[in-house]
Structures are given as structure tokens and as C-alpha cells.
Design a protein around this motif. Structure first.
Motif, short mmCIF file in Angstrom:
data_model
loop_
_atom_site.label_atom_id
_atom_site.label_comp_id
_atom_site.label_asym_id
_atom_site.label_seq_id
_atom_site.Cartn_x
_atom_site.Cartn_y
_atom_site.Cartn_z
N ALA A 182 0.83 -1.21 0.00
CA ALA A 182 0.00 0.00 0.00
C ALA A 182 0.86 1.26 0.00
O ALA A 182 0.62 2.19 -0.78
CB ALA A 182 -0.94 0.00 1.21
N ALA A 183 1.88 1.28 0.86
CA ALA A 183 2.78 2.44 0.92
C ALA A 183 3.56 2.58 -0.38
O ALA A 183 3.81 3.70 -0.85
CB ALA A 183 3.73 2.30 2.10
N TYR A 184 3.94 1.46 -0.96
CA TYR A 184 4.70 1.48 -2.22
C TYR A 184 3.88 2.11 -3.34
O TYR A 184 4.36 2.97 -4.08
CB TYR A 184 5.10 0.06 -2.58
N LEU A 185 2.62 1.72 -3.46
CA LEU A 185 1.75 2.31 -4.48
C LEU A 185 1.53 3.80 -4.25
O LEU A 185 1.54 4.60 -5.20
CB LEU A 185 0.41 1.57 -4.52
N ASN A 186 1.35 4.19 -2.98
CA ASN A 186 1.20 5.62 -2.67
C ASN A 186 2.46 6.40 -3.05
O ASN A 186 2.37 7.52 -3.59
CB ASN A 186 0.90 5.81 -1.19
N THR A 187 3.61 5.81 -2.78
CA THR A 187 4.87 6.47 -3.15
C THR A 187 4.98 6.63 -4.65
O THR A 187 5.34 7.71 -5.15
CB THR A 187 6.07 5.65 -2.61
N LEU A 188 4.65 5.59 -5.40
CA LEU A 188 4.74 5.68 -6.86
C LEU A 188 3.76 6.71 -7.42
O LEU A 188 4.09 7.43 -8.37
CB LEU A 188 4.47 4.31 -7.47
N GLU A 189 2.56 6.78 -6.86
CA GLU A 189 1.60 7.79 -7.31
C GLU A 189 2.14 9.19 -7.06
O GLU A 189 1.94 10.11 -7.87
CB GLU A 189 0.25 7.58 -6.63
#
Length: 292
Positions: A182-189
């Protein structure tokens, strides 16, 4: 390899398997962003510093994976430089046995206690904004590892650490290491919206536009999640999920890949469970994951 590339008035990177950022502050003081994979990497960095009459002030670690902190100990002993690392990653940098222990889920066998997964100890201090050179700021990049950060320097160069991989790396390895999906996707966004004079990912080419590569990495995460959901149409234990993913992607199993990909797949399962897309039931003392 280990070529010094200038990308700003005072900004450089050293082109190596995990790119090392280099920023020259006043009086030829240098701040490194990471230090490479091992003592040999540290030695090559020192040679670059000496050739340019630069003095190493500090190493700013982005996170504590061994290929980013492996040169710490050598460079600190040679130059007396400070080392700073963010949050939990500072503890892993001080005590590198934590990395293979975390990946394995217990005391790691000798097969995992080597420089690829366990750097030498270095005397790191907790990173904070006060230790950065003028004009440099931290950029939180959680997801790949615990408290990973990137940096934006005074030349508007952004060092992105391991928050995304190149197209070629994704094609070769398929399932890149992720701690918190979840944090990884938020970072990429977030990264997808950034603007800078230059972006320097550790494992992709430097570029002035990072958005397309960020989206490619986002798409890969969702692709893997969908594969897991399809596999779990019938209840499966973790080892069978992992086996089927290796077969699906044509990956080769060894001890290192078992713990790296295995840890990542557990992170996917945790994310899918927390978002209500998958359940785990315990039957005959065996945890079985199933698509809801």
C-alpha cells in the motif's frame, strides 16, 4: 562502470549497479547518496574523490539494503565521514544481520549471511534535516523498505533510491522486492507527479521525466496482485502460491530468491487481506489463502 556523471552545477551520480549520488557542497565537501555494494565499491568511490580533490563529509543512506550501504564501513574508516540513515533503516545499518533475519523470519543460515544480503556494520546516526547541506531536502519514499527516503538537492536533482525499477529489470525479475504494498503504491503515485531537472533512480537510467516509468511499476504491482487472486480461487498454502508464481513467471528458485520473493509475496497477501480481497483459514494446522 563507476563512471562519474555530471547532472547539475554541483550534482553527479556514479554509474554502478546501484547508482550512487554525489553532491559537492562548499569547500569541496562531498555528500554521497548511498555508498555501493561492498568494500570494492567504496574503494572506487574513494579514488573518484581523491582524483577530484574532494573531501567526503557524509554518506546519506536512502535505506539499509546491502547494495546501498556496503561501502559505508570502508569509506568511514578511510575518511572519518559521518553516516546518516533514516528511521528503522538506521538500526539495520548499524546491525546488518537484521536484514537476512527479517527476510528469513528467523536466524538466517549461512546461505543468506553474505554481502548481497548483509553488509558490514557501520556507525550510522539517525537522519534528520539538520545534517543535510544547504538546499537539500529529504523525500519520504516508503514501501520498498521500512523508512526509505530520497533526496532533492540544490540543483533540483532528485535521487529516488529503489522506489521504482527499469523496464528491463521488471522484465528480468518480474517480482521486485516490496515491504509494504500500500505504501509502495502511494509512493509511486506521488513520484509520478514530481517535477525535477533530473531524476536518478538507483536501478534505472537517469531521466528528466519519471512519470511513465512510475506508471509502469504501478501496473506491475497490480498485475502481480491479480495473478495472486487468480491463484487463490481455490485455497492454497503460501508455499504453493510461491511455487505457482515462480512457474508462472519462469523464475529460478534459490535460497536468495526464496526469501526475497517470498517476503514480497507475503506482503502482497497481507495487503490483499487488509483490503478484503483475500482470506486466510487454518485447516489441519495449515494456513490456506483464498479469494473472497
Amino acid at each position: 562502470m563507476y563512471e562519474l556523471v555530471k547532472i547539475g552545477s554541483n550534482s553527479y551520480y556514479i554509474n554502478c549497479p546501484a547508482k550512487i549520488g554525489l553532491y559537492v557542497d562548499h569547500d569541496n565537501e562531498v555528500y554521497l547518496v548511498d555508498s555501493g555494494s561492498d568494500k570494492d565499491a567504496g574503494r572506487k568511490v574513494r579514488q573518484i574523490l581523491e582524483k577530484n580533490n574532494w573531501y567526503l563529509k557524509a554518506i546519506l543512506n536512502t535505506h539499509s539494503n546491502a547494495d546501498h550501504i556496503g561501502g559505508n564501513r570502508y569509506l568511514q574508516h578511510q575518511t572519518g565521514c559521518k553516516i546518516y540513515a533514516p528511521g528503522i533503516d538506521c538500526d539495520f545499518t548499524r546491525h546488518p544481520l537484521l536484514e537476512p533475519s527479517f527476510l528469513y523470519g528467523g536466524y538466517p543460515p549461512k546461505d543468506l549471511r553474505h554481502k548481497f544480503l548483509m553488509a558490514q556494520e557501520s556507525d550510522a546516526e539517525y537522519l534528520n534535516a539538520e545534517v543535510l547541506p544547504d538546499g537539500m531536502t529529504m523525500l519520504p519514499l516508503p514501501g520498498h523498505f521500512f523508512d526509505m527516503v530520497g533526496y532533492r538537492d540544490a540543483d533540483d536533482v532528485v535521487y529516488l533510491a529503489d522506489c521504482l525499477s527499469s523496464k528491463e529489470t521488471l522484465k528480468k525479475y518480474q517480482i521486485g522486492f516490496i515491504y509494504d504494498v500500500a505504501a509502495y503504491l502511494n509512493t509511486l503515485e506521488m513520484v509520478k507527479t514530481l517535477e525535477a531537472s533530473m531524476f536518478v533512480p538507483a536501478h534505472a537510467e537517469a531521466t528528466n521525466d519519471i512519470s511513465l516509468l512510475a506508471q509502469l511499476n504501478i501496473d506491475k504491482v497490480h498485475e502481480i496482485a491479480e495473478k495472486i487472486l487468480l491463484l487463490c480461487r481455490k485455497p492454497l498454502c503460501f508455499e504453493h502460491i510461491l511455487q505457482k508464481l515462480f512457474n508462472e513467471y519462469g523464475l529460478t528458485m534459490n535460497f536468495e530468491q526464496y526469501v526475497l520473493v517470498g517476503s514480497t509475496v507475503r506482503s502482497y497477501l497481507a495487503w490483499l487481506k487488509d483490503t478484503g480481497k483475500i482470506n486466510v483459514n487454518f485447516e489441519s494446522s495449515l494456513p490456506l489463502w483464498s479469494n473472497t
